[in-house]
Design an enzyme around this catalytic site. Structure first.
Site, PDB file in Angstrom:
ATOM      1  N   HIS A  98      -1.311 105.961 -28.170  1.00  0.00           N
ATOM      2  CA  HIS A  98      -0.845 105.448 -29.431  1.00  0.00           C
ATOM      3  C   HIS A  98      -0.558 104.010 -29.432  1.00  0.00           C
ATOM      4  O   HIS A  98      -0.252 103.278 -30.175  1.00  0.00           O
ATOM      5  CB  HIS A  98       0.228 106.310 -30.279  1.00  0.00           C
ATOM      6  CG  HIS A  98      -0.324 107.640 -30.887  1.00  0.00           C
ATOM      7  ND1 HIS A  98      -1.449 107.650 -31.772  1.00  0.00           N
ATOM      8  CD2 HIS A  98       0.264 108.741 -30.598  1.00  0.00           C
ATOM      9  CE1 HIS A  98      -1.465 108.916 -31.882  1.00  0.00           C
ATOM     10  NE2 HIS A  98      -0.660 109.602 -31.497  1.00  0.00           N
ATOM     11  N   ASP A 135      -7.646 114.316 -28.364  1.00  0.00           N
ATOM     12  CA  ASP A 135      -6.177 114.650 -29.084  1.00  0.00           C
ATOM     13  C   ASP A 135      -6.487 114.790 -30.465  1.00  0.00           C
ATOM     14  O   ASP A 135      -7.276 114.047 -31.097  1.00  0.00           O
ATOM     15  CB  ASP A 135      -5.351 113.596 -28.594  1.00  0.00           C
ATOM     16  CG  ASP A 135      -3.716 113.620 -28.987  1.00  0.00           C
ATOM     17  OD1 ASP A 135      -3.175 114.213 -28.003  1.00  0.00           O
ATOM     18  OD2 ASP A 135      -3.497 113.582 -30.068  1.00  0.00           O
ATOM     19  N   HIS A 137      -4.537 113.679 -32.691  1.00  0.00           N
ATOM     20  CA  HIS A 137      -4.111 112.399 -33.543  1.00  0.00           C
ATOM     21  C   HIS A 137      -5.275 111.245 -33.006  1.00  0.00           C
ATOM     22  O   HIS A 137      -5.812 111.312 -32.061  1.00  0.00           O
ATOM     23  CB  HIS A 137      -2.731 111.986 -33.032  1.00  0.00           C
ATOM     24  CG  HIS A 137      -1.727 113.129 -33.272  1.00  0.00           C
ATOM     25  ND1 HIS A 137      -1.180 113.959 -32.549  1.00  0.00           N
ATOM     26  CD2 HIS A 137      -1.150 113.283 -34.473  1.00  0.00           C
ATOM     27  CE1 HIS A 137      -0.279 114.759 -32.927  1.00  0.00           C
ATOM     28  NE2 HIS A 137      -0.336 114.380 -34.181  1.00  0.00           N
ATOM     29  N   ASP A 222      -2.907 119.214 -28.569  1.00  0.00           N
ATOM     30  CA  ASP A 222      -2.247 119.286 -29.845  1.00  0.00           C
ATOM     31  C   ASP A 222      -3.355 119.713 -31.061  1.00  0.00           C
ATOM     32  O   ASP A 222      -2.762 120.006 -32.116  1.00  0.00           O
ATOM     33  CB  ASP A 222      -1.517 118.330 -30.183  1.00  0.00           C
ATOM     34  CG  ASP A 222      -1.797 116.855 -30.001  1.00  0.00           C
ATOM     35  OD1 ASP A 222      -3.267 116.818 -29.871  1.00  0.00           O
ATOM     36  OD2 ASP A 222      -1.410 115.812 -30.133  1.00  0.00           O
TER      37      ASP A 222
END
Ligand SMILES: [Zn+2]
Length: 311
Positions: A98, A135, A137, A222
């Site tokens: 991120h 991931d 996200h 995740d």
């Protein structure tokens, strides 16, 4: 990290050599992040810590941890590219995907995988690096850093809607990098079948066409069914199956594969999935028990403009 360490120790590190990670050198880090950003994180840690946003906290130890997390990814790439290893996994927190060039966010201070990919291009002279981000996200930082860069093919599978809200399929990169950003959002509830479909029907054909000289995985866990931060249903076996597809594709084009840990917040599932991924990257065979549902049609349609003949 303790959970992963315990799991790997119980499995005798799956035949992998354990290597401690040096802190990243400033010059290597600053090929992605401006000096002012690195200084800011260092300063916040030095005064005992501060909150950067709702999710992202710098504590007294954060700068050092982030420097080693980044150094781990860089040293993995160095080892892969000078032939000391054919595969490896950099297991550190904080995660990185991120973090934008000038902004820490979403638990991420420095973009470890982006710094490692940049290192591969600059110091090792590579022309094509592929980053597969599974991931749950969207890896908005990596997406941004290489948005106009055809030397890095960034492919992300992520739940949408979900934090950070970026990564629509229509974001395909910009300038010379158009077509080299491949975003594959999936709805909540997606599991092994959907993730595997996108890996097998989109990412693997892209790898065969692009022929990266290095394949990196932004390996967050995740999207696991047990994870509390998202709503996907990938299993341990699903991660192993995705790793197998990428391993075999990379072997077919002679590219080494390195994985860099991102998210994963259900500790037992995280530890098991890391181990399952490492076992497969290390060459373990698995049975093909995980099904594939073909959800790749729209992604392939969108890519046809940039990657003719892919479908
Ligand atoms: Zn994540």
């Amino acid at each position: 990290m303790v959970a992963i360490e315990r799991e790997l120790m119980a499995r005798d590190y799956l035949g992998f050599e354990r290597v401690s990670s040096p802190a990243a050198e400033r010059s290597v880090l600053e090929a992605v992040h401006p000096e002012s950003h690195v200084d800011q994180i260092e300063r916040l840690a030095a005064i005992g810590g501060a909150r950067i946003d709702a999710d992202t906290v710098v504590s007294a130890g954060s700068f050092k941890a982030a420097m080693h997390a980044c150094g781990g990814a860089v040293s993995l790439v160095d080892r892969l590219l000078d032939g000391r290893a054919s595969t490896g996994f950099s297991i550190h927190r904080p995660p990185g995907h991120h973090a934008e060039a000038e902004r820490a966010m979403g638990f991420c201070l420095f973009n470890n995988i982006a710094v490692a990919a940049r290192r591969a291009l600059d110091a090792h002279g590579l022309e094509r690096v592929m980053i597969v981000d599974w991931d749950v996200h969207h890896g908005n930082g990596t997406n941004d850093i290489f948005h106009a860069e055809p030397g890095v093919l960034f492919c992300s599978i992520h739940q949408s809607p979900l934090y950070p809200g970026t990564g629509p399929a229509s974001d395909v990169g910009s300038g010379d990098g158009r077509g080299f950003t491949v975003n594959m959002p999936v709805p909540p509830g997606s599991g092994d079948r959907e993730f595997r479909s996108l890996i097998d029907h989109v990412v693997v054909p892209l790898a065969r066409t692009y022929r990266p000289q290095l394949l990196l995985i932004s390996a967050g866990f995740d999207a696991h069914a047990d994870d509390p931060l998202a709503d996907c249903r990938v299993t341990d076996d699903g991660y192993a199956a995705m790793a197998r597809s990428l391993r075999d594709a990379a072997a077919g084009i002679g590219a080494p594969v390195g994985a860099v840990l991102e998210g994963g917040y259900a500790l037992d599932a995280l530890a098991r999935s890391v181990a399952a991924t490492m076992a497969v990257l290390g060459g373990a065979s698995i049975d093909g028990a995980v099904g594939v549902a073909d959800v790749s049609g729209r992604a392939l349609e969108r890519l046809a403009e940039y990657w003719p003949g892919l479908a």
